[in-house]
Design a protein around this motif. Structure first.
Motif: not given
Length: 972
Positions: A357, A390, A598-599, A602-603, A649, A652-653
């Motif tokens: 990430r 990240l 972004y959410k 990323i998902e 986060s 994103c984690n």
């Protein structure tokens, strides 16, 4: 007598230890710092060599370490400044509205940050040093940690050589030039692009990022040592066998042969349990001036500490070179016992799958204009990134200094430095030019200086090349795979249209990323189809690039070498347009849409089986290429005001709850269903993890909840956990609901908003005239004090050129010559009674998709100052046009609402949000609350649908970025 002899042995041992300690200390303290004030002179005509400036006294003073700009040296910024970097939108130089920013004394360029001074060419630095008597006959090295770009050195007028490196220290052997006494060292630094052309947009040199500075930074000293010395140490961990293979290079500057003992030991230093590794000693022999390569196998033992992002355990290796009863040289290095490799489509850290990430670091250092050279500064950057979930960083076409590797080792962060080249826009690889060999030389220097750092896990030759790239990069990868197994290798980081380099151990490329929001948003689909053709780990190249409106409060943070005059220009232009008071609202509203994008992107990677990682562009803003405000952090790595690291986060984690949701807008006769999954890339597998879910309504009221069956799994993407179902029949009014999923007894939680509207609408009295054109009847109704709703979809002329998608501006409109979309979200007057039956926040959210996506917007250039629409699209900050999607106004004696989004009674069943918003607006117009305060002439409104905009935009520039060229990667 026995006690006495024992006492004598102790005394002798202590004495020996003290002697060894003194000799050992001598190695590290026998240096002379050469930082401080130097004599200086710029050489813009490049006359210094021919005029033998190395023999004269230079005229000015400068402080090193530092740059010319940092010392206020160089040229003033003018319209004729010859920048290092491409400009793909030259409208600044021609646009009449920007003429005042082209005036001397008020130059404000929009392309990138503006340095205090600018200079490209040769510059001379000179200092007198006093060499102590004890250095006689010793090996003396001049060490310049980072210079930009080419250096040449003279001692007392005698040349010592030339170095050219953007990635490593410039070191000079001055054994034959420095004797005890006073000497004058002269250094010529040249920052021009010459025979070696890394590309003017390379982040190692370009004005788009750090700037093409001239100077010397970091550590600067003269070092004295033995003629027989340790030149280099490389540690190759073998975790399966619990050993480290230590390769040692010895130098002999003495004509005599030499024989002695090498002692190698190690000790862990930052983990709870200390692992003391016993020394291993080996004999060595040097003959004449010949160098020697040795390998020592160091058993680490059963207490071996492994390094990774969760437990960044490190060792300090000590190598001692022993001669006749003395230590003649000694070095310490930091390393970690870790194995980073690929297996199929996965990365493995110490045998465990790991998902990268990451974000891209573009060398953004606005205070200095060059990278930080100290460890704490880099620790801060990595810790900020880690707080956002990240674990990885790519360095776009540049290599950071040693401090970054030290810090990443300590924090636990995986790094991909790159060869310092974007060989495009005037450069190319594989054509036999000097850049071909230079990339080999530079990457060898990178591994020589930084190869032992555990965080140095990946290597790319650079970014997005032109030329015969496949042939060249295949050979480059094969060279490195054979030479050094401590990391994995790819060709260059590229966009999706670049050719695939088949020998790459992993791919960093675009093409399998983005949001398909031309269709109704959902979280069911993933990237599997695009990923299937790749059999090695795939990392998304420069994922995101979603823009946000500038934060003008950031301007005051630019207190160093750079000034944010681009921000100043944008702010003044917004003021000239009469919208200065909306700047903060534009920031927050556009920021919320940026985060939403972004959410969702990323998902989508996290739920795609086999996806190996992503590299955002970026977590932080990019200050150049037209000013690309793509970060949730600014260029100083500081938070903006619309999202915190804790909030980021959530999605994103190392573990993220996920939901596959087919749509986000429902009617009350439907059932909300979601498949629940988990992304996991942890230190340990999930064992009997319990996922809990709940659906919340207005005010946080819990409408439903549950717990899924226990889940056990190793690290993977999109691990199925169960399904949930929630009938919506009890929802009797328009509502925003929220699904939240958490992993019990952890901090891992994620959530999604969705909207429910009544399946049928109760009738209400309506005296509003609905029309799709501002016709005579509409004027008549208004003249008589009536109410008109104008659905102007498809009828807009003034604003027809403005393209609005639901997603915001990509990268920025300047770099891509005003390629659509042009809008960075919407500012919504959510407190208005107009939205009483259409729950909304002040910003775009997914219920607005069917309303806003591809809708026309209206330019309100002739509307009264201070006029504010109900729904206001936020224009690209390069143009700052006053826009409207829905507005209300008094027109004559009547009252009017105009929508350029398609809202009307004919809204289809599959357009529940459009139908509900129209209902809410008509109910509002039918109520006593409908009382617009702004007055607008009928002719001003009608002009929107008859007359083009007064300002027309032209880029003027003939060239364009590679991404827009019809034929890419030509062999030029």
């Amino acid at each position: 007598m026995g006690i006495f002899l024992k006492y004598i042995r102790v005394i002798l041992l202590i004495s020996l230890l003290l002697v060894n300690k003194a000799i050992y200390a001598l190695h590290y303290t026998d240096t002379i710092s050469i930082t401080g004030v130097w004599s200086f002179q710029a050489d813009p005509l490049d006359a210094g060599v021919s005029q033998r400036w190395f023999e004269k006294q230079l005229k000015e003073d400068i402080t090193l370490p530092g740059s010319m700009a940092e010392n206020d040296k160089g040229d003033e910024i003018t319209l004729n400044t010859k920048w290092t970097g491409s400009i793909y939108d030259s409208s600044f130089y021609f646009n009449p509205r920007l003429a005042k920013y082209r005036e001397p004394g008020n130059i404000k360029i929009p392309f990138w940050l503006t340095p205090r001074k600018h200079y490209v060419g040769a510059a001379w630095y000179q200092k007198e040093v006093d060499i102590p008597a004890g250095w006689k006959g010793k090996h003396v090295v001049l060490y310049l940690e980072r210079a930009h770009i080419e250096t040449r050195v003279w001692v007392d007028g005698r040349e010592a050589g030339m170095r050219n490196s953007l990635v490593s220290p410039h070191e000079y052997n001055l054994l034959k030039l420095l004797t005890p006494g006073k000497h004058k060292i002269t250094i010529r630094v040249d920052n021009r692009i010459k025979e070696i052309n890394v590309g003017p947009d390379s982040h190692s040199i370009t004005d788009h990022t750090q700037g093409n500075w001239n100077g010397i930074i970091g550590k600067m000293f003269l070092r004295c040592g033995s003629k027989v010395s340790i030149r280099n140490i490389q540690v190759f961990p073998d975790i399966a066998n619990r050993i480290a293979r230590v390769k040692i290079s010895l130098d002999n500057a003495d004509n005599a042969g030499f024989r002695g003992i090498i002692s190698v030991s190690a000790r862990s230093f930052n983990s709870p349990f200390v692992n003391e590794v016993s020394p291993v000693k080996s004999m060595y022999e040097l003959k004449g001036t010949k160098s020697e390569e040795l390998e020592v196998v160091l058993p680490i033992g059963d207490k071996m500490q492994l390094w990774d992002e969760f437990n960044p355990s490190l060792y300090r290796l000590t190598v001692r070179l022993e001669g006749r009863k003395e230590i003649i040289d000694s070095k310490e290095i930091q390393f970690g016992m870790r194995e980073f490799k690929t297996e199929g489509n996965k990365f493995l850290i110490n045998g465990r799958p790991v998902f990268l990430r990451g974000t891209v670091n573009n060398c953004e250092f606005p205070l200095t204009g060059f990278p930080s050279m100290d460890v704490p500064s880099w620790e801060r950057i990595f810790n900020v990134a880690k707080a956002h979930g990240l674990n990885h960083m790519r360095f776009h076409s540049w290599c950071p200094p040693e401090a970054a590797f030290i810090a990443a080792d300590k924090v636990g962060f995986y790094l991909q430095p790159e060869g310092p080249s974007w060989p495009n826009h005037g450069s190319a690889i594989g054509l036999g030019r000097p850049i071909d060999q230079y990339l080999y030389d530079e990457t060898n220097r990178m591994t020589n200086y930084y190869g032992n750092y555990a965080s140095f896990c990946m290597l790319s030759a650079g970014n997005e090349p032109a030329g015969k790239q496949v042939e060249y990069l295949n050979a480059f990868i094969d060279y490195w795979k054979k030479k050094d197994s401590r990391r994995v290798y790819t060709g260059m980081s590229v966009g999706g249209s670049w050719p695939v380099v088949p020998d790459a151990e992993y791919q960093v490329r675009g093409g399998v990323r983005g949001l398909t929001w031309d269709k109704r948003p959902e979280t069911v689909s993933d990237f599997s189809e695009g990923l299937n053709k790749f059999k090695v780990p795939f990392v998304a190249h420069e994922m995101g690039q979603w823009c946000v409106f500038p934060d003008f409060k950031e301007i005051e943070q630019y207190t160093g070498v750079y000034r944010a005059k681009n921000f100043e220009l944008f702010r003044q232009d917004l003021t000239d347009r009469g919208m200065a008071d909306q700047a903060d609202d534009f920031l927050r509203a556009s920021g919320k849409l940026q985060v939403l994008c972004y959410k969702n992107e990323i998902e989508k990677t996290l739920r795609t089986p086999g996806y190996a990682g992503f590299q955002l562009l970026g977590l932080q803003d990019f200050p150049g290429q037209g000013t690309a405000l793509v970060g949730v952090l600014n260029a100083f790595w500081r938070e903006k005001e619309y999202i915190s690291s804790k909030e980021f986060s959530r999605f994103c984690n190392s573990a993220v709850p996920l939901a596959r949701i087919p749509k986000f807008v429902y009617t009350s006769d439907e059932t909300f269903e979601a498949g629940i999954e988990v992304f996991h890339s942890g230190a340990r597998p999930l064992e009997n993890a319990l996922l809990k879910w709940r659906i919340k309504g207005t005010g946080g009221t819990i409408l439903a909840s549950g717990t899924l069956s226990p889940l056990t799994s190793g690290n993977a993407n999109g691990i199925p956990a169960g399904k949930i179902s929630f009938p919506l029949s009890e929802i009797t009014k328009a509502s925003k609901l929220n699904l939240e999923v958490s992993i019990e007894n952890t901090d891992f939680v994620n959530d999604w908003n969705f909207w429910v509207y009544p399946a049928t609408q109760e009738p209400f009295k309506n005296e509003v005239y609905y029309t799709t054109s501002l016709d005579a009847k509409a004027k008549n109704v208004l003249d008589k004090g009536g109410k008109v709703f104008l659905n102007a979809a498809g009828k807009v002329v003034k604003g027809k050129e403005v393209s609005m998608h639901f997603v915001p501006v990509f990268w920025n409109t300047s770099w891509f010559k005003m390629r659509p979309p042009h809008i960075t979200g919407m500012l919504i007057q959510s407190g208005s009674a107009a939205f009483a039956d259409f729950p909304t926040d002040f910003h775009s959210d997914l219920q607005w998709w069917e309303i806003a996506n591809r809708s026309q917007v209206m330019i309100l250039e002739d509307f009264p100052p201070g006029f504010r629409p109900l729904v206001q699209p936020i224009d690209t900050w390069f143009l700052n046009r006053r826009l409207g999607l829905i507005f209300e106004a008094r027109v004559g004696k009547g009252m009017l609402i105009v929508s350029s989004a398609d809202l009307g009674p004919e809204s289809k069943r599959d357009q529940p949000a459009s139908r509900q918003l129209f209902t809410s607006l008509i109910r509002y117009m039918s109520s006593g609350q409908f009382n617009p305060t702004a007055e607008v002439d009928f002719d001003t409104v009608r002009d929107i649908f008859e007359t083009p905009s007064k300002e027309r935009y032209g880029t003027y520039t003939k060239d364009s970025p590679d991404e827009l060229k019809p034929v890419l990667h030509q062999k030029k």
